[in-house]
Design a protein around this motif. Structure first.
Motif, PDB file in Angstrom:
ATOM      1  N   THR A  59       0.857  -1.183   0.000  1.00  0.00           N
ATOM      2  CA  THR A  59       0.000   0.000   0.000  1.00  0.00           C
ATOM      3  C   THR A  59       0.891   1.231   0.000  1.00  0.00           C
ATOM      4  OG1 THR A  59      -1.772  -1.123   1.216  1.00  0.00           O
ATOM      5  CG2 THR A  59      -1.773   1.291   1.244  1.00  0.00           C
ATOM      6  N   VAL A  60       0.657   2.144  -0.940  1.00  0.00           N
ATOM      7  CA  VAL A  60       1.436   3.378  -1.004  1.00  0.00           C
ATOM      8  C   VAL A  60       0.725   4.454  -0.189  1.00  0.00           C
ATOM      9  CG1 VAL A  60       2.331   5.199  -2.508  1.00  0.00           C
ATOM     10  CG2 VAL A  60       2.422   2.817  -3.239  1.00  0.00           C
ATOM     11  N   GLU A  61       1.499   5.160   0.627  1.00  0.00           N
ATOM     12  CA  GLU A  61       0.968   6.251   1.445  1.00  0.00           C
ATOM     13  C   GLU A  61       1.713   7.547   1.104  1.00  0.00           C
ATOM     14  OE1 GLU A  61      -0.271   3.588   5.353  1.00  0.00           O
ATOM     15  OE2 GLU A  61       1.634   4.688   5.351  1.00  0.00           O
ATOM     16  N   ALA A  62       0.995   8.673   1.102  1.00  0.00           N
ATOM     17  CA  ALA A  62       1.575   9.962   0.730  1.00  0.00           C
ATOM     18  C   ALA A  62       1.384  10.962   1.850  1.00  0.00           C
ATOM     19  CB  ALA A  62       0.936  10.488  -0.556  1.00  0.00           C
ATOM     20  N   LEU A  63       2.398  11.823   2.018  1.00  0.00           N
ATOM     21  CA  LEU A  63       2.347  12.904   3.005  1.00  0.00           C
ATOM     22  C   LEU A  63       2.558  14.216   2.272  1.00  0.00           C
ATOM     23  CD1 LEU A  63       2.232  13.782   6.005  1.00  0.00           C
ATOM     24  CD2 LEU A  63       4.737  13.618   6.027  1.00  0.00           C
ATOM     25  N   GLU A  99       5.621   5.029  -9.799  1.00  0.00           N
ATOM     26  CA  GLU A  99       5.891   6.145 -10.697  1.00  0.00           C
ATOM     27  C   GLU A  99       4.925   7.302 -10.436  1.00  0.00           C
ATOM     28  OE1 GLU A  99       5.478   4.494 -14.591  1.00  0.00           O
ATOM     29  OE2 GLU A  99       7.436   3.498 -14.555  1.00  0.00           O
ATOM     30  N   GLY A 100       5.230   8.445 -11.066  1.00  0.00           N
ATOM     31  CA  GLY A 100       4.330   9.597 -10.996  1.00  0.00           C
ATOM     32  C   GLY A 100       4.320  10.301  -9.657  1.00  0.00           C
ATOM     33  N   LEU A 101       5.434  10.258  -8.918  1.00  0.00           N
ATOM     34  CA  LEU A 101       5.490  10.944  -7.631  1.00  0.00           C
ATOM     35  C   LEU A 101       5.408  12.459  -7.838  1.00  0.00           C
ATOM     36  CD1 LEU A 101       8.325   8.918  -5.855  1.00  0.00           C
ATOM     37  CD2 LEU A 101       5.892   8.373  -6.124  1.00  0.00           C
ATOM     38  N   GLN A 102       4.669  13.124  -6.974  1.00  0.00           N
ATOM     39  CA  GLN A 102       4.459  14.556  -7.099  1.00  0.00           C
ATOM     40  C   GLN A 102       5.500  15.339  -6.301  1.00  0.00           C
ATOM     41  OE1 GLN A 102       2.059  15.835  -9.256  1.00  0.00           O
ATOM     42  NE2 GLN A 102       2.041  13.645  -9.759  1.00  0.00           N
ATOM     43  N   PRO A 103       6.019  16.419  -6.871  1.00  0.00           N
ATOM     44  CA  PRO A 103       7.027  17.221  -6.156  1.00  0.00           C
ATOM     45  C   PRO A 103       6.510  17.733  -4.823  1.00  0.00           C
ATOM     46  CG  PRO A 103       6.910  17.865  -8.466  1.00  0.00           C
ATOM     47  CD  PRO A 103       5.759  16.944  -8.223  1.00  0.00           C
ATOM     48  N   GLY A 104       7.380  17.709  -3.819  1.00  0.00           N
ATOM     49  CA  GLY A 104       7.038  18.212  -2.501  1.00  0.00           C
ATOM     50  C   GLY A 104       6.276  17.240  -1.622  1.00  0.00           C
ATOM     51  N   VAL A 105       5.939  16.063  -2.143  1.00  0.00           N
ATOM     52  CA  VAL A 105       5.180  15.064  -1.394  1.00  0.00           C
ATOM     53  C   VAL A 105       6.100  13.920  -1.006  1.00  0.00           C
ATOM     54  CG1 VAL A 105       3.196  13.499  -1.457  1.00  0.00           C
ATOM     55  CG2 VAL A 105       3.101  15.688  -2.680  1.00  0.00           C
ATOM     56  N   SER A 106       5.940  13.421   0.224  1.00  0.00           N
ATOM     57  CA  SER A 106       6.701  12.251   0.676  1.00  0.00           C
ATOM     58  C   SER A 106       5.870  10.997   0.446  1.00  0.00           C
ATOM     59  CB  SER A 106       7.054  12.378   2.161  1.00  0.00           C
ATOM     60  OG  SER A 106       7.911  13.478   2.383  1.00  0.00           O
ATOM     61  N   TYR A 107       6.537   9.923   0.042  1.00  0.00           N
ATOM     62  CA  TYR A 107       5.863   8.654  -0.225  1.00  0.00           C
ATOM     63  C   TYR A 107       6.548   7.527   0.546  1.00  0.00           C
ATOM     64  CZ  TYR A 107       3.626  11.060  -4.156  1.00  0.00           C
ATOM     65  OH  TYR A 107       2.908  11.934  -4.926  1.00  0.00           O
ATOM     66  N   ARG A 108       5.758   6.594   1.031  1.00  0.00           N
ATOM     67  CA  ARG A 108       6.272   5.386   1.657  1.00  0.00           C
ATOM     68  C   ARG A 108       5.328   4.241   1.336  1.00  0.00           C
ATOM     69  NH1 ARG A 108       4.732   6.625   8.052  1.00  0.00           N
ATOM     70  NH2 ARG A 108       2.482   6.222   7.848  1.00  0.00           N
ATOM     71  N   VAL A 109       5.734   3.038   1.644  1.00  0.00           N
ATOM     72  CA  VAL A 109       4.830   1.902   1.480  1.00  0.00           C
ATOM     73  C   VAL A 109       4.598   1.223   2.824  1.00  0.00           C
ATOM     74  CG1 VAL A 109       5.374   1.426  -0.938  1.00  0.00           C
ATOM     75  CG2 VAL A 109       6.737   0.351   0.858  1.00  0.00           C
ATOM     76  N   ALA A 110       3.390   0.768   3.000  1.00  0.00           N
ATOM     77  CA  ALA A 110       3.034  -0.111   4.110  1.00  0.00           C
ATOM     78  C   ALA A 110       2.865  -1.504   3.515  1.00  0.00           C
ATOM     79  CB  ALA A 110       1.751   0.355   4.787  1.00  0.00           C
ATOM     80  N   VAL A 111       3.641  -2.451   3.973  1.00  0.00           N
ATOM     81  CA  VAL A 111       3.611  -3.809   3.427  1.00  0.00           C
ATOM     82  C   VAL A 111       3.055  -4.756   4.481  1.00  0.00           C
ATOM     83  CG1 VAL A 111       4.924  -5.671   2.376  1.00  0.00           C
ATOM     84  CG2 VAL A 111       5.593  -3.289   1.969  1.00  0.00           C
ATOM     85  N   ARG A 112       2.031  -5.488   4.087  1.00  0.00           N
ATOM     86  CA  ARG A 112       1.471  -6.528   4.942  1.00  0.00           C
ATOM     87  C   ARG A 112       2.038  -7.872   4.493  1.00  0.00           C
ATOM     88  NH1 ARG A 112      -1.821  -2.353   4.659  1.00  0.00           N
ATOM     89  NH2 ARG A 112      -3.056  -1.776   6.507  1.00  0.00           N
ATOM     90  N   PHE A 113       2.552  -8.607   5.429  1.00  0.00           N
ATOM     91  CA  PHE A 113       3.148  -9.911   5.162  1.00  0.00           C
ATOM     92  C   PHE A 113       2.224 -10.993   5.717  1.00  0.00           C
ATOM     93  CE2 PHE A 113       6.555  -6.828   5.502  1.00  0.00           C
ATOM     94  CZ  PHE A 113       7.419  -7.151   4.469  1.00  0.00           C
ATOM     95  N   ARG A 114       2.175 -12.128   4.985  1.00  0.00           N
ATOM     96  CA  ARG A 114       1.311 -13.226   5.418  1.00  0.00           C
ATOM     97  C   ARG A 114       1.989 -14.562   5.125  1.00  0.00           C
ATOM     98  NH1 ARG A 114      -4.831 -12.811   3.423  1.00  0.00           N
ATOM     99  NH2 ARG A 114      -3.944 -13.483   1.416  1.00  0.00           N
ATOM    100  N   TRP A 115       1.975 -15.443   6.123  1.00  0.00           N
ATOM    101  CA  TRP A 115       2.524 -16.792   5.976  1.00  0.00           C
ATOM    102  C   TRP A 115       1.345 -17.777   6.022  1.00  0.00           C
ATOM    103  CZ3 TRP A 115       4.686 -12.813   8.512  1.00  0.00           C
ATOM    104  CH2 TRP A 115       6.046 -12.545   8.313  1.00  0.00           C
ATOM    105  N   ARG A 116       1.256 -18.654   4.997  1.00  0.00           N
ATOM    106  CA  ARG A 116       0.134 -19.595   4.920  1.00  0.00           C
ATOM    107  C   ARG A 116       0.647 -21.029   4.970  1.00  0.00           C
ATOM    108  NH1 ARG A 116      -4.422 -16.322   2.718  1.00  0.00           N
ATOM    109  NH2 ARG A 116      -5.653 -18.203   3.065  1.00  0.00           N
ATOM    110  N   ALA A 117      -0.137 -21.869   5.613  1.00  0.00           N
ATOM    111  CA  ALA A 117       0.178 -23.293   5.701  1.00  0.00           C
ATOM    112  C   ALA A 117      -0.323 -24.016   4.449  1.00  0.00           C
ATOM    113  CB  ALA A 117      -0.456 -23.892   6.957  1.00  0.00           C
ATOM    114  N   ALA A 118      -0.033 -25.318   4.360  1.00  0.00           N
ATOM    115  CA  ALA A 118      -0.433 -26.101   3.194  1.00  0.00           C
ATOM    116  C   ALA A 118      -1.947 -26.163   3.035  1.00  0.00           C
ATOM    117  CB  ALA A 118       0.150 -27.508   3.304  1.00  0.00           C
ATOM    118  N   ASP A 119      -2.688 -26.078   4.137  1.00  0.00           N
ATOM    119  CA  ASP A 119      -4.152 -26.121   4.049  1.00  0.00           C
ATOM    120  C   ASP A 119      -4.768 -24.747   3.803  1.00  0.00           C
ATOM    121  OD1 ASP A 119      -3.740 -24.898   6.457  1.00  0.00           O
ATOM    122  OD2 ASP A 119      -4.841 -26.370   7.670  1.00  0.00           O
ATOM    123  N   GLY A 120      -3.922 -23.714   3.609  1.00  0.00           N
ATOM    124  CA  GLY A 120      -4.413 -22.373   3.331  1.00  0.00           C
ATOM    125  C   GLY A 120      -4.606 -21.494   4.553  1.00  0.00           C
ATOM    126  N   SER A 121      -4.489 -22.067   5.727  1.00  0.00           N
ATOM    127  CA  SER A 121      -4.666 -21.268   6.936  1.00  0.00           C
ATOM    128  C   SER A 121      -3.506 -20.292   7.109  1.00  0.00           C
ATOM    129  CB  SER A 121      -4.777 -22.173   8.163  1.00  0.00           C
ATOM    130  OG  SER A 121      -3.588 -22.947   8.317  1.00  0.00           O
TER     131      SER A 121
END
Length: 242
Positions: A59-63, A99-121
């Motif tokens: 997820t991209v976040e802008a300030l 791409e397409g970052l706007q001048p004067g704006v700060s950008y970062r990403v929020a990354v969600r990580f997920r580990w799944r078992a063989a049964d999908g849980s």
């Protein structure tokens, strides 16, 4: 007893325990391209016990610029969807190009990580944020930085001195400044063109303020200068009284 088996056993224990101990995911700002107005962010995760598949969601976040701005989610294609590693991988590294970052704006990403078992849980989830990438704004930025009160030509008048600065990256054209001393709106005064980093003092003559009054100085009073930040044009301070 031969000590070698014990040493070998200890080494094997460390080798097999390392992935679980080092499973904390990380997010890196790999490149911040000020000229191209692009950024590359990298997510890095390792398998934990029982993992069949690892996933990330960027997820991209802008300030925006400004003293009261807050981080906001950016809607764009190919974001906020789960990206999956091949089954059975022990490590998953993925780079997201923005791409397409706007001048004067700060950008970062929020990354969600997920580990799944063989049964999908879902075995585990985590959230990490990157360092910000800011594309410099090439425009000027006029800012009032100080207000001083000096004696006037008579006992009931004062000279108000507004110090302003160009904190932007380009020269600011000639403009004007305004000043309010309590309820008295004083005549606007001209401000010459200012190079980046330059300062200038503007004087306003008016009635003496009293304790409880507010002194307000505004740069680019007519709003003709295209500035990097418009929200910092006003400075207010209390009247020092007599």
């Amino acid at each position: 007893m031969d000590p070698m088996p014990a040493v070998i056993a200890l080494v094997l224990l460390l080798v097999f325990a390392a992935p679980a101990a080092a499973a904390s995911p990380v997010v890196r700002l790999v490149e911040c391209g000020a000229q191209a107005r692009t950024a590359d962010f990298e997510g890095d995760m390792k398998a934990i016990a029982g993992t069949r598949r690892m996933q990330m969601r960027f997820t991209v976040e802008a300030l925006p610029a400004g003293p009261s701005a807050s981080w906001q989610r950016v809607e764009a294609p190919n974001l906020d969807t789960w990206i999956s590693a091949l089954p059975g991988r022990l490590r998953y590294v993925y780079t997201k190009h923005v791409e397409g970052l706007q001048p004067g704006v700060s950008y970062r990403v929020a990354v969600r990580f997920r580990w799944r078992a063989a049964d999908g849980s879902v075995l585990r989830t985590a959230l990490r944020r990157s360092d910000p990438c800011k594309v410099p704004d090439p425009r000027p930025d006029l800012v009032p930085v100080a207000i001083d009160v000096e004696p006037g030509t008579s006992a009931d008048t004062r000279t108000y001195v507004l110090t302003l600065a160009n904190k932007g990256r380009a020269a600011a054209p000639a403009s004007s400044a305004s000043f309010d001393a309590g309820q008295a709106a004083l005549a606007d005064q001209p401000v010459p063109a200012l190079d980046p980093g330059a300062r200038f003092k503007v004087s306003f003559d008016g009635p003496a303020c009293v304790a409880g009054d507010t002194l307000a100085g505004t740069v680019d009073a007519t709003g003709l200068v295209d500035e990097a930040v418009e929200a910092d044009d006003l400075l207010t301070v209390p009247c020092p009284g007599t």
